[in-house]
Enzyme design. Structure first.
Site, PDB file in Angstrom:
ATOM      1  N   CYS A  47     -32.451  -3.338   1.710  1.00 25.25           N
ATOM      2  CA  CYS A  47     -33.050  -2.698   2.888  1.00 25.25           C
ATOM      3  C   CYS A  47     -32.085  -2.861   4.057  1.00 25.25           C
ATOM      4  O   CYS A  47     -31.318  -3.817   4.116  1.00 25.25           O
ATOM      5  CB  CYS A  47     -34.384  -3.394   3.186  1.00 25.25           C
ATOM      6  SG  CYS A  47     -35.131  -2.991   4.766  1.00 25.25           S
ATOM      7  N   SER A  49     -32.725  -3.934   6.855  1.00 27.27           N
ATOM      8  CA  SER A  49     -32.977  -5.210   7.543  1.00 27.27           C
ATOM      9  C   SER A  49     -32.065  -6.314   7.005  1.00 27.27           C
ATOM     10  O   SER A  49     -31.615  -7.161   7.778  1.00 27.27           O
ATOM     11  CB  SER A  49     -34.431  -5.640   7.377  1.00 27.27           C
ATOM     12  OG  SER A  49     -35.277  -4.685   7.945  1.00 27.27           O
ATOM     13  N   HIS A  52     -28.803  -5.973   8.787  1.00 24.22           N
ATOM     14  CA  HIS A  52     -28.782  -6.380  10.199  1.00 24.22           C
ATOM     15  C   HIS A  52     -28.222  -7.802  10.344  1.00 24.22           C
ATOM     16  O   HIS A  52     -27.621  -8.140  11.356  1.00 24.22           O
ATOM     17  CB  HIS A  52     -30.189  -6.363  10.807  1.00 24.22           C
ATOM     18  CG  HIS A  52     -30.742  -4.982  11.038  1.00 24.22           C
ATOM     19  ND1 HIS A  52     -29.974  -3.896  11.332  1.00 24.22           N
ATOM     20  CD2 HIS A  52     -32.021  -4.526  11.029  1.00 24.22           C
ATOM     21  CE1 HIS A  52     -30.749  -2.823  11.499  1.00 24.22           C
ATOM     22  NE2 HIS A  52     -31.996  -3.185  11.306  1.00 24.22           N
ATOM     23  N   HIS A  69     -35.492  -9.206   0.553  1.00 21.28           N
ATOM     24  CA  HIS A  69     -36.942  -9.372   0.786  1.00 21.28           C
ATOM     25  C   HIS A  69     -37.740  -8.266   0.111  1.00 21.28           C
ATOM     26  O   HIS A  69     -38.931  -8.124   0.361  1.00 21.28           O
ATOM     27  CB  HIS A  69     -37.221  -9.384   2.291  1.00 21.28           C
ATOM     28  CG  HIS A  69     -36.829  -8.110   2.980  1.00 21.28           C
ATOM     29  ND1 HIS A  69     -35.517  -7.790   3.225  1.00 21.28           N
ATOM     30  CD2 HIS A  69     -37.561  -7.083   3.441  1.00 21.28           C
ATOM     31  CE1 HIS A  69     -35.460  -6.619   3.819  1.00 21.28           C
ATOM     32  NE2 HIS A  69     -36.686  -6.152   3.951  1.00 21.28           N
ATOM     33  N   CYS A 176     -41.090  -3.891   0.540  1.00 19.53           N
ATOM     34  CA  CYS A 176     -40.748  -3.574   1.929  1.00 19.53           C
ATOM     35  C   CYS A 176     -40.746  -2.069   2.187  1.00 19.53           C
ATOM     36  O   CYS A 176     -41.701  -1.525   2.704  1.00 19.53           O
ATOM     37  CB  CYS A 176     -39.426  -4.175   2.372  1.00 19.53           C
ATOM     38  SG  CYS A 176     -39.077  -3.721   4.091  1.00 19.53           S
TER      39      CYS A 176
HETATM   40  P1  CND Z   1     -31.333   3.306   6.664  1.00 25.38           P
HETATM   41  O1  CND Z   1     -30.076   2.825   7.250  1.00 25.38           O
HETATM   42  O2  CND Z   1     -31.368   3.644   5.210  1.00 25.38           O
HETATM   43  O3  CND Z   1     -31.850   4.605   7.450  1.00 25.38           O
HETATM   44  C1  CND Z   1     -31.597   4.837   8.817  1.00 25.38           C
HETATM   45  C2  CND Z   1     -31.340   6.338   9.027  1.00 25.38           C
HETATM   46  O4  CND Z   1     -31.221   6.572  10.432  1.00 25.38           O
HETATM   47  C3  CND Z   1     -30.032   6.832   8.397  1.00 25.38           C
HETATM   48  O5  CND Z   1     -30.314   7.969   7.611  1.00 25.38           O
HETATM   49  C4  CND Z   1     -29.135   7.175   9.598  1.00 25.38           C
HETATM   50  O6  CND Z   1     -28.295   8.285   9.344  1.00 25.38           O
HETATM   51  C5  CND Z   1     -30.185   7.504  10.661  1.00 25.38           C
HETATM   52  N1  CND Z   1     -29.723   7.333  12.046  1.00 25.38           N
HETATM   53  C6  CND Z   1     -28.967   6.342  12.569  1.00 25.38           C
HETATM   54  N2  CND Z   1     -28.820   6.494  13.900  1.00 25.38           N
HETATM   55  C7  CND Z   1     -29.488   7.617  14.225  1.00 25.38           C
HETATM   56  C8  CND Z   1     -29.734   8.301  15.453  1.00 25.38           C
HETATM   57  N3  CND Z   1     -29.241   7.850  16.615  1.00 25.38           N
HETATM   58  N4  CND Z   1     -30.486   9.426  15.436  1.00 25.38           N
HETATM   59  C9  CND Z   1     -30.981   9.901  14.257  1.00 25.38           C
HETATM   60  N5  CND Z   1     -30.802   9.298  13.066  1.00 25.38           N
HETATM   61  C10 CND Z   1     -30.067   8.169  13.051  1.00 25.38           C
HETATM   62  O7  CND Z   1     -32.406   2.186   6.998  1.00 25.38           O
HETATM   63  P2  CND Z   1     -33.868   1.839   6.368  1.00 25.38           P
HETATM   64  O8  CND Z   1     -34.617   3.095   6.147  1.00 25.38           O
HETATM   65  O9  CND Z   1     -33.709   0.866   5.261  1.00 25.38           O
HETATM   66  O10 CND Z   1     -34.489   1.041   7.598  1.00 25.38           O
HETATM   67  C11 CND Z   1     -34.745   1.695   8.819  1.00 25.38           C
HETATM   68  C12 CND Z   1     -35.126   0.723   9.908  1.00 25.38           C
HETATM   69  O11 CND Z   1     -36.382   0.128   9.586  1.00 25.38           O
HETATM   70  C13 CND Z   1     -34.141  -0.451  10.077  1.00 25.38           C
HETATM   71  O12 CND Z   1     -33.999  -0.751  11.456  1.00 25.38           O
HETATM   72  C14 CND Z   1     -34.846  -1.575   9.364  1.00 25.38           C
HETATM   73  O13 CND Z   1     -34.421  -2.832   9.826  1.00 25.38           O
HETATM   74  C15 CND Z   1     -36.267  -1.273   9.747  1.00 25.38           C
HETATM   75  C16 CND Z   1     -37.312  -1.976   8.931  1.00 25.38           C
HETATM   76  C17 CND Z   1     -38.496  -2.299   9.546  1.00 25.38           C
HETATM   77  C18 CND Z   1     -39.480  -2.947   8.821  1.00 25.38           C
HETATM   78  C19 CND Z   1     -40.792  -3.282   9.456  1.00 25.38           C
HETATM   79  O14 CND Z   1     -41.568  -4.036   8.848  1.00 25.38           O
HETATM   80  N6  CND Z   1     -41.119  -2.724  10.618  1.00 25.38           N
HETATM   81  C20 CND Z   1     -39.259  -3.271   7.492  1.00 25.38           C
HETATM   82  N7  CND Z   1     -38.088  -2.923   6.902  1.00 25.38           N
HETATM   83  C21 CND Z   1     -37.117  -2.293   7.589  1.00 25.38           C
HETATM   84 ZN    ZN Z   2     -37.249  -4.356   4.764  1.00 26.10          ZN
END
Ligand code: CND
Ligand code: ZN
Length: 376
Positions: A47, A49, A52, A69, A176
């Site tokens: 993921c 995360s 990060h 995770h 997740c």
């Molecule tokens: P992933 O990196 O696969 O997806 C992010 C997408 O965003 C990519 O397709 C990028 O091209 C796009 N992107 C980046 N910058 C921009 C922008 N400025 N404008 C438009 N598009 C953009 O990530 P993921 O899907 O695995 O995770 C996404 C987020 O969710 C990440 O920050 C992660 O830490 C978070 C997350 C949150 C939770 C929670 O419980 N809230 C759980 N897991 C992950």
């Molecule tokens: Zn996650």
């Protein structure tokens, strides 16, 4: 099992510090103490995360640490006092635990158990110690789970028993990415039939929001991403339109306002960018829009916006793990997957042997993969 009560030597991907590749090492995993469970991990997803921490965007974590995770496994042995799990049970480790005793667990409106380690990053079991050692040094665990290892130990409040026939090569995503995105749409936003949604960021989390919006009956689902190669998959999973902010001169919120008669009903930020969070808030309708923050932003990031944006009637909210009460609801999500109420197949773009974990991170960083599943 013959390993019960003994230290297990096994393979793990150890993070010795940020900006370094993960190192495949032999580690020692101590037996579970009271109210703990030792699990043989079968499959784990990667993921954003996890990245990060490796990329140094989140700095609070202690090293060395075993990240990961989003996993699934089989119980190897249980510590004293564990009554709801036995060796051989199939389980999903829970990065948001559910103790069922704290104010959050008792509230129907929260899933953020007080015993969670998200944001605190203490990296230890509930008793304040670690079960991992590598090269004679203690190794920290990661948000109650640590799945980038053949064996892990978790507190009993941080693991859910799932159906014996669950497809383990898929259900790790319920630990997740899928649950986080899907729950953000159906549980946190409570998307209503016939509405319009915008999903910012079409990675594993954002695409799971798309799946949730579709399941909830949204009539328009607009995917937004800087990487147009994500659009085909988004449309396959339910997006009705996709927009790349790079193709427009005006800010994305103005583009969306024109497309949707003044703004969407629900917007979701699934990136972790504070600038996009503000765009997502501005993209939802001034009088009745809801913006859900799902992305995790870098340490010390702050959001600032004109309070008039919410004074006029917008709602801004957020949640971890899609608002699901993990121990109660993960087994139901698994049963629903097995009953074909939804599918995660579209999210799985790559499968790699565990040893190729750094290749999996490269695919994620370069925007090539949605989810890579590592198999042991
Ligand atoms: P992933 O990196 O696969 O997806 C992010 C997408 O965003 C990519 O397709 C990028 O091209 C796009 N992107 C980046 N910058 C921009 C922008 N400025 N404008 C438009 N598009 C953009 O990530 P993921 O899907 O695995 O995770 C996404 C987020 O969710 C990440 O920050 C992660 O830490 C978070 C997350 C949150 C939770 C929670 O419980 N809230 C759980 N897991 C992950
Ligand atoms: Zn996650």
């Amino acid at each position: 099992m013959e390993t019960a009560g003994k230290v297990i030597k096994c393979k793990a991907a150890v993070a010795w510090g940020p900006h370094k590749p993960l190192s495949i090492e032999e580690i020692e995993v101590a037996p579970p103490k009271a109210h703990e469970v030792r699990i043989k991990i079968v499959a784990t997803g990667i993921c954003r995360s996890d990245d990060h921490f490796l990329s140094g965007a989140i700095t609070e974590i202690k090293y060395p640490v075993i990240l990961g995770h989003e996993g699934v496994g089989i119980v190897e042995s249980v510590g004293e006092g564990v009554t709801d799990l036995k060796p051989g049970d199939k389980v999903i480790p829970l990065f948001v635990p559910q103790c069922r005793e704290c104010r959050c667990c008792k509230s129907p409106n929260s899933n953020l158990c007080y015993k969670n380690d998200v944001g605190k990053y203490i990296g230890l079991m509930a008793d304040g110690t670690s079960r991992f050692t590598c090269r004679g040094k203690p190794v920290y665990n990661f948000i109650s789970t640590s799945t980038f290892t053949e064996y892990t130990v978790v507190d009993e409040i941080a693991v859910a028993k799932i159906d014996d026939n669950a497809p383990l090569d898929k259900v790790c995503l319920l630990g997740c990415g899928f649950s986080t995105g899907y729950g953000s749409a159906v549980k946190i936003a409570q998307v209503k039939p016939g509405t319009t949604c915008a999903v910012f960021g079409l990675g594993g989390v954002g695409l799971s929001v798309v799946i949730g919006c579709k399941a909830a009956g949204a009539s328009r689902i607009i995917g937004v991403d800087l990487n147009s190669s994500k659009f085909a998959k988004a449309k396959e999973l339910g997006a009705t339109e996709c927009v790349n902010p790079k193709d427009h001169n005006e800010p994305i919120e103005e583009v969306l306002a024109k497309m949707t008669n003044d703004g969407v009903d629900y917007s979701f930020e699934c990136i972790g960018s504070t600038a996009v969070m503000v765009s997502a808030l501005m993209s939802c309708h001034f009088g009745c829009g809801t913006c859900v923050i799902v992305g995790v932003s870098p340490s010390s990031a702050k959001v600032s916006f004109d309070p008039l944006l919410v004074l006029t009637g917008r709602t801004i909210k957020g949640a971890v793990f899609g608002g699901f009460k993990s121990k109660d609801e993960v087994p139901k999500l698994v049963s629903d997957l097995m009953a074909n109420k939804y599918s995660v197949d579209g999210l799985i773009t790559h499968r790699l042997p565990f040893d190729k974990i750094n290749e999996g991170f490269r695919l994620l960083r370069e925007g090539i993969s949605i989810r890579t599943i590592l198999e042991f």
